[in-house]
Structure formats: structure tokens, C-alpha cells
Design a protein around this motif. Structure first.
Motif, mmCIF file in Angstrom:
data_model
loop_
_atom_site.group_PDB
_atom_site.id
_atom_site.type_symbol
_atom_site.label_atom_id
_atom_site.label_comp_id
_atom_site.label_asym_id
_atom_site.label_seq_id
_atom_site.Cartn_x
_atom_site.Cartn_y
_atom_site.Cartn_z
ATOM 1 N N GLY A 95 5.445 0.705 -0.870
ATOM 2 C CA GLY A 95 6.147 0.959 -2.184
ATOM 3 C C GLY A 95 7.326 2.264 -1.812
ATOM 4 N N GLU A 96 7.235 3.068 -1.918
ATOM 5 C CA GLU A 96 7.134 4.554 -2.482
ATOM 6 C C GLU A 96 8.792 4.240 -1.042
ATOM 7 N N ALA A 104 9.402 -2.957 -0.189
ATOM 8 C CA ALA A 104 8.551 -3.332 -1.402
ATOM 9 C C ALA A 104 7.807 -4.341 -2.029
ATOM 10 N N LEU A 105 7.418 -5.766 -1.247
ATOM 11 C CA LEU A 105 6.512 -6.328 -1.513
ATOM 12 C C LEU A 105 5.078 -5.796 -0.945
ATOM 13 N N THR A 106 4.836 -4.801 -0.160
ATOM 14 C CA THR A 106 3.818 -4.590 0.266
ATOM 15 C C THR A 106 3.322 -3.196 -1.001
ATOM 16 N N GLY A 107 4.403 -3.182 -1.669
ATOM 17 C CA GLY A 107 4.211 -1.591 -2.389
ATOM 18 C C GLY A 107 2.844 -3.043 -4.278
ATOM 19 N N ARG A 108 3.661 -3.522 -3.583
ATOM 20 C CA ARG A 108 2.673 -5.000 -4.513
ATOM 21 C C ARG A 108 1.786 -5.243 -4.231
ATOM 22 N N ARG A 109 1.079 -5.313 -3.604
ATOM 23 C CA ARG A 109 0.086 -5.770 -2.542
ATOM 24 C C ARG A 109 -1.162 -4.213 -3.278
ATOM 25 N N VAL A 110 -0.642 -3.794 -3.759
ATOM 26 C CA VAL A 110 -2.073 -2.084 -4.578
ATOM 27 C C VAL A 110 -2.873 -2.992 -5.400
ATOM 28 N N MET A 162 9.467 -13.964 1.668
ATOM 29 C CA MET A 162 9.421 -12.979 0.908
ATOM 30 C C MET A 162 10.541 -13.141 -0.154
ATOM 31 N N VAL A 163 11.174 -13.398 0.311
ATOM 32 C CA VAL A 163 12.111 -13.919 -0.983
ATOM 33 C C VAL A 163 11.736 -14.631 -2.318
ATOM 34 N N SER A 164 11.396 -15.504 -1.891
ATOM 35 C CA SER A 164 9.914 -16.751 -2.582
ATOM 36 C C SER A 164 9.158 -15.826 -3.380
ATOM 37 N N SER A 165 8.752 -15.486 -2.569
ATOM 38 C CA SER A 165 7.098 -14.687 -3.093
ATOM 39 C C SER A 165 7.640 -13.635 -4.089
ATOM 40 N N ALA A 166 8.753 -12.588 -3.835
ATOM 41 C CA ALA A 166 8.914 -11.774 -5.004
ATOM 42 C C ALA A 166 9.781 -12.867 -6.227
ATOM 43 N N LEU A 167 10.869 -13.762 -5.909
ATOM 44 C CA LEU A 167 11.175 -14.510 -7.285
ATOM 45 C C LEU A 167 9.332 -15.459 -8.332
#
Lengths: 339, 96
Positions: free
Chosen positions: A306-307, A320-326, B36-41
Motif C-alpha cells: 500500500g505504501e 492501493a487495494l492491497t494496502g486496505r487488506r491490512v 477493482m474500481v467497483s471495489s474501491a468505490l
């Protein structure tokens, strides 16, 4: 250097003649393959004349991504690991040639045979087309892991792998804490988990080659079953329970939580395959310990991934999404370490 | 005061438009990026709607030194805080 450019293709073709011991090599196709935050993989189709690899060859070229994770091995080291695994009878893509000369494509690389199927975890755990026989697959993965664990120190060909200076679990905890000390934000949930892991750490370990990323997503499967174990860049000398725990941990089941062996099969089938091939008896408590460690390790890596996005060095939705898996990793880590 | 639709409502309708009008037409090699875009939203919308419990004020060195090994109050506070974050980022993985 762009690998698809004519200069790189010509340079690579010339090098492959020597690398494959061929009379001539003609590259028909080079395409970047998906996945790989740390390495880049290219599908390479070539017509080879002369030598032991004569014929139409489907290959993979593996090289460094622009920004890698510091703890991963070089391509030359990964190639040595792949050769050692092949010699131990592990199902791996056959390593063919290593190039450390940066003049050829701008980065070190190696070439291996391309194996069929898919490695995509979210497909393997859900899509019946790829499941083959789930009992047989779990059993075979257990046996494959046991074969990897027949590789033991000391080994001259793997002398780049450091021997742990303290029991592997304690060494891992020290490493994660040292990294957390450099991070801008305290992570008390992760620290709680690490403290529990320290209090319950096994005092000794029977050292083997631990793959350290043996999980769904890092092996290839086609409709018939397993075709190759991939991604050797984190391998090192460690406790043999570590890979079993990593494979079975909840965080690597791709949401298929009831199939405890990597989301693809039952834990008992996987362990039975391991026990039959290795002759060891697997201690459920020790595996549980390393499943807990898996959450701490993956949480640390997820913060680091994430960093890479947050720092601005490598803007990426995936990172970014991997960072939020924390969050989910810390939550499960806490649930596993309540007492 | 904020205008309607608010930030959460905008994210929700954007995600619906993505799911209904764009995702079905994406080529297979772009489908994962679309998801992934959908998941982030979705995550951002859940984050805007959530009320977060406070992160406990604790000295990391004290955790490492074992001063909180039997501290049930700290443990429960950490668990509640991590759960609240997990409910934003991946509610499907949170068991009760």
C-alpha cells in the motif's frame, strides 16, 4: 529497454542461440503476462533450430519489475532455486537459461518452459473447469511441498541463502518489528499479534528450504491438475511448518473459507499428502501457530505494498487495494491471539 | 450542510453505473480492473458512512515488553477498532 522493441527482440534472439545451444532462434511473439508486482513475466514463442530444444518452444522470460521488494532474491538466485527444486523432483517450469548480462535486454532475466493452465486464485477456487479433482490436487500439493522440504542446508548451490541466527519464528518477528520501527504510523493490532507470536514461538526448528510463498495463486493448474510451482523469490531456510501454515491460512483461501487448504481442497487431504511423501507427522498446533504468523507477515507486506502507492512512487489501484487488506488481516490476527 | 446527492450517494450511483453500463462491455482482460474500481468505490462509500471507534492510546514498547499481555480491555478495544476497519474494507470476511 522495451522488450517488444525490434532492438531488444534481435538482441534476445542472438542471446537465446547461445543460451539454448541452438543453431538459430526466431522469436514469433513476446507478450507481457499479468500479475507480478515484483517481477515481470513475458510469454515468449520461438522457433528453435538445432540443439536439444529444437522445435516450436513456448517459453516464459522472467525479469525484474522497475520497483521490487527489497527482500526478494535476484533472478540468478531464483534460477538456482528453480534448478534445485527441479533436481528434487518438484513440479516446476523447466529452467533453461540464465542471463546476468544487463546489455541484452537492460535487466537480468532467465528463460523457462511455459506450463499450461492458470494460477489465478479467484478462478481456481470458484471455477469448476479448473478444479480437476480437488482431493487429488490437495494431496499432490502436499506431496510437492514435502519434496521442496527435502532440500536442506548446507547447500553450496544455495549458499546465498542466510542461515537463521535464531529460531526462524523469532527471526521473523524481529524482522517485522524492525520494519515497523521505520514506518510512520504505529500499528498496535499488528504489534499485539507479534507479541503473542513471540510468547508462543517454537524454540527450535528442523531447517528445510521453505518456499515462503507456497499458496494458491503461485502454482499453475489445468483441467488435469497441477502443472507447476511458481514464484521462488522469497525462498529461504526455515521451519517446515511455515509453508504448511501459509498454504492453509484463511488469508490465502480467496474467500473459499470452508476449503482450508488454499481454498481448493481440504486440510486433511493436503496434510495427508505431505505426511505420506515426507514421513513426518504434522503437528496441528504448530501449523496453527504458523497460520497466525502468516497473518502478521501478510499484514506487514500489505502495508508495504500500500505504501508503494501512498508514497506516490508507484500509483496503482491494485497496490492501493492491497494496502486496505491490512484491516481484515489485523482483525483475523487479533481473533487468533486473544489468549 | 451539503448538497444532495452527498459524497456517499455519488459513489453509490457511480458504482451502479459502472456495474450496469460499463462492466458488461469490458473486454475480458480489463474485467479485473473494472472490478477493482467497483471495489474501491464501494469501500470509499462504506468509509464515509462509518463511525469509527477510537484507536486505543497505547505505547508500542509496552506491548513488546509484555506489559499488556493480560490486558483484556486493550485487546477488546483493538479488536473493535480492527473490526470496524475490516467492515469497511472487506465486510464479507468479518464473522460475528
Amino acid at each position: 529497454m522495451e522488450l517488444s522493441g525490434p532492438a531488444a527482440v534481435a538482441s534476445l534472439s542472438r542471446w537465446l542461440i547461445g543460451g539454448l545451444g541452438a543453431r538459430s532462434v526466431s522469436i514469433r511473439r513476446i507478450d507481457r503476462l499479468g500479475g507480478g508486482a515484483i517481477q515481470e513475466n513475458y510469454a515468449l514463442d520461438a522457433d528453435v533450430s538445432g540443439g536439444t530444444h529444437a522445435g516450436a518452444q513456448k517459453l516464459v522470460l522472467r525479469t525484474d519489475a522497475p520497483s521490487g521488494v527489497a527482500v526478494s532474491h535476484s533472478r540468478a538466485q531464483e534460477y538456482a532455486l528453480l534448478q534445485a527444486a527441479q533436481a528434487a523432483g518438484v513440479t516446476v517450469p523447466q529452467p533453461l537459461a540464465l542471463c546476468s548480462d544487463k546489455a541484452i535486454i537492460g535487466r537480468p532475466f532467465y528463460v523457462m518452459k511455459r506450463v499450461a493452465g492458470t494460477a489465478a486464485g479467484h478462478i481456481l477456487v470458484r471455477d469448476d473447469r479448473w478444479k480437476g479433482d480437488r482431493v487429488a490436487l490437495a494431496d499432490q500439493l502436499g506431496r510437492e511441498l514435502a519434496k521442496i522440504h527435502t532440500i536442506r542446508p548446507p547447500r553450496g548451490d544455495l549458499d546465498f541463502l542466510p542461515l537463521p541466527k535464531q529460531p526462524p519464528a523469532r527471526e521473523a518477528i524481529s524482522g517485522y518489528r524492525a520494519w515497523l520501527d521505520t514506518y510512520r504510523t504505529p500499528r498496535p493490532a499488528l504489534e499485539w499479534g507479534l507479541r503473542w507470536l513471540e510468547r508462543h514461538a517454537p524454540a527450535t526448528a528442523d531447517l528445510v528450504l521453505s518456499h515462503r510463498d507456497f499458496r494458491t495463486g503461485n502454482y499453475m493448474v489445468d483441467a488435469q491438475g497441477l502443472t507447476g510451482i511458481l514464484d521462488w523469490e522469497f525462498a529461504g531456510w526455515g521451519d517446515w511448518h511455515e509453508d504448511i501454515g501459509w498454504f492453509c491460512s484463511r488469508c490465502w483461501r480467496f474467500g473459499a473459507n470452508t476449503r482450508e487448504a488454499g481454498g481448493i481442497g481440504s486440510r486433511s487431504d493436503f496434510i495427508a499428502g505431505y505426511e505420506k511423501r515426507s514421513g513426518r507427522r504434522v503437528d496441528a498446533e504448530q501449523v496453527r501457530y504458523w497460520e497466525t504468523m502468516a497473518h502478521a507477515r501478510w499484514a506487514t507486506i500489505a502495508i508495504q505494498q500500500g505504501e508503494r502507492h501512498v508514497s506516490g512512487s508507484e500509483p496503482s489501484l491494485d497496490l492501493a487495494l492491497t494496502g486496505r487488506r491490512v484491516a481484515e488481516l489485523e482483525y483475523q490476527l487479533l481473533r487468533m491471539t486473544g489468549s | 450542510m451539503s448538497d444532495r446527492p452527498d459524497a456517499k450517494e455519488l459513489l453509490e450511483i457511480a458504482r451502479e453505473a459502472l456495474a450496469n453500463e460499463l462492466l458488461p462491455f469490458l473486454p475480458p482482460d480489463k474485467r479485473l480492473a473494472g472490478l477493482m474500481v467497483s471495489s474501491a468505490l464501494a469501500m470509499a462509500a462504506r468509509g464515509l458512512a462509518a463511525t469509527m471507534p477510537p484507536l486505543p492510546d497505547v505505547v508500542i514498547a509496552d506491548i513488546r515488553d509484555g506489559r499488556h499481555d493480560s490486558d483484556k480491555v486493550l485487546y477488546e478495544a483493538l479488536l473493535a477498532e480492527a473490526k470496524a476497519r475490516a467492515l469497511i474494507s472487506n465486510p464479507k470476511d468479518v464473522d460475528d
